[in-house]
Scaffold this active site. Structure first.
Site, short mmCIF file in Angstrom:
data_model
loop_
_atom_site.label_atom_id
_atom_site.label_comp_id
_atom_site.label_asym_id
_atom_site.label_seq_id
_atom_site.Cartn_x
_atom_site.Cartn_y
_atom_site.Cartn_z
N ASP A 103 60.93 -40.65 27.58
CA ASP A 103 59.74 -39.54 28.27
C ASP A 103 59.12 -39.34 26.99
O ASP A 103 59.64 -38.97 25.79
CB ASP A 103 60.59 -38.60 28.79
CG ASP A 103 59.56 -37.49 29.36
OD1 ASP A 103 58.77 -38.13 30.25
OD2 ASP A 103 59.70 -36.36 29.11
N ASP A 133 54.00 -41.19 31.37
CA ASP A 133 54.78 -40.92 30.30
C ASP A 133 56.17 -41.39 30.27
O ASP A 133 56.71 -40.85 29.28
CB ASP A 133 54.44 -39.61 29.79
CG ASP A 133 54.94 -38.51 30.57
OD1 ASP A 133 55.20 -38.89 31.77
OD2 ASP A 133 55.04 -37.46 30.14
N GLU A 134 56.53 -42.09 31.14
CA GLU A 134 58.14 -42.30 31.34
C GLU A 134 58.26 -43.43 32.02
O GLU A 134 57.72 -44.02 32.84
CB GLU A 134 58.74 -40.85 31.85
CG GLU A 134 58.32 -40.57 33.41
CD GLU A 134 59.26 -39.72 34.06
OE1 GLU A 134 60.23 -39.84 34.10
OE2 GLU A 134 58.58 -38.59 34.40
MG LIG Z 1 56.91 -36.49 29.08
#
Ligand SMILES: [Mg+2]
Length: 352
Positions: free
Chosen positions: A8, A103-104
């Site tokens: 993350d 974002d992950e």
């Molecule tokens: Mg994040």
């Protein structure tokens, strides 16, 4: 035994804005909607978080908590560029990845590491490489299942790596707030809390009858399994997606060519966005035409190289639509645009 990681990026949107304008680094920064309107916080940097500002809070509330915070509007196309660079870098170290958001995502470390000692080294190499190529920081959780990895990646933010070795999963989860277990929404949390269950361990220890009373349906046993660190979900690899497509049924059949082209280009944009979000490009473009009598024609073209750009996909699909209508004119009830023969962009990097 699976060895997975969840990665993350830390305060991603805010971190990108700080890279674009380093002066923001020293200030409380909120990326989100208008604080004088009905805007919502998308991300806040860590300075702003110290004021109690967090994602999904109203921007107005964020402004109340920190009147001198700097507010900027999200710039999604910029974030996508950074995200793309991040996942490209990761794919060079760990080829088996499942992106679950901008974002992950999950990494299959068993494909590159033999054991959990090796897995920690790989996780650390990923973190270093993301930092070196994009200046962004990320946190990772390493364990045997998605649910444990996902929770672990959040434990040492920013920039932390949390390894939960096999056999320690339930112990790691037990003391954590039950709210942290993915799948436990506000309603379930409230029911559990009223029954005196505040930790993941509390949920893990429920017997069938208690579980049934608190969380009816199939979600109860599923969440209790996850609370015990049991989660058989495998990675969904990008290469397993066969095609990405979008289609639309019109309120009225359309025969006007310019209108049909406009629809095709709109669908091409959706498809291109989904491809980029999944880190994919494809060589075959397909246009689907459904006529007023429900009959269907499809026309495909295979290109020399993979594409993920709306303009290119739109151009090709409009040409295919014209060909289809040339073969059989008529008013259309629906058009669809698809891209197949997919490959992850990692391959494109290496193959040109
Ligand atoms: Mg994040």
């Amino acid at each position: 035994m699976p060895i997975l990681a969840h990665l993350d990026l830390d305060a991603f949107f805010a971190a990108v804005e700080e890279l674009e304008d380093p002066a923001l680094r020293e200030q409380p920064l909120v990326v989100g909607g208008d604080p004088h309107g009905r805007g919502v916080v998308a991300t806040a940097n860590y300075i702003a978080r110290a004021f109690g500002i967090h994602s999904a809070m109203s921007s107005a509330e964020a402004l109340r908590r920190c009147p001198h915070a700097v507010f900027v509007r999200p710039r999604h196309s910029l974030y996508k560029q950074y995200s793309r660079a991040v996942w490209q870098t990761i794919a060079e170290i760990v080829p088996r990845i499942e992106r679950t958001g901008i974002d992950e995502g999950y990494l299959d470390l068993a494909s590159v590491a033999r054991d959990f000692v090796g897995a920690r080294t790989v996780a650390s190499a990923v973190r270093t490489s993301v930092r070196a190529t994009t200046s962004l920081t990320c946190s990772l959780g390493v364990s045997t299942s998605k649910v444990v990895c996902k929770i672990a990646s959040d434990r040492r933010k920013p920039g932390g790596i949390t390894v939960v070795p096999p056999g320690h999963e339930a112990r790691f989860l037990a003391p954590l707030n039950v709210r942290l277990l993915p799948g436990v929404g506000p309603r379930a949390e409230e029911r559990l809390r009223r029954a005196g269950i505040e930790t993941i361990g509390g949920l893990a220890g429920l017997v069938d009858a208690e579980l049934k009373a608190l969380l009816p349906g199939s979600i109860g046993p599923l969440l209790r399994d996850r609370a015990r660190g049991i989660d058989p979900r495998d990675l969904e690899l990008a290469g397993e997606t066969v095609s990405v497509s979008a289609e639309d049924t019109f309120p009225r059949d359309i025969s006007e060519r310019a209108q049909l082209h406009a629809q095709v280009r709109r669908l091409a944009e959706l498809v291109a966005e989904r491809l980029r979000d999944s880190g994919l490009s494809g060589r075959t473009v397909t246009a689907k035409l459904r006529y007023g009598d429900f009959s269907i024609r499809t026309r495909s073209a295979t290109l020399p190289a993979g594409v993920d750009e709306a303009k290119v996909i739109g151009d090709v699909a409009c040409g295919l639509l014209d060909r289809g209508l040339g073969d059989r004119p008529g008013a259309l009830r629906l058009v669809g645009v698809g891209v197949s023969s997919l490959s992850p962009y990692r391959q494109l990097t290496f193959d040109g």
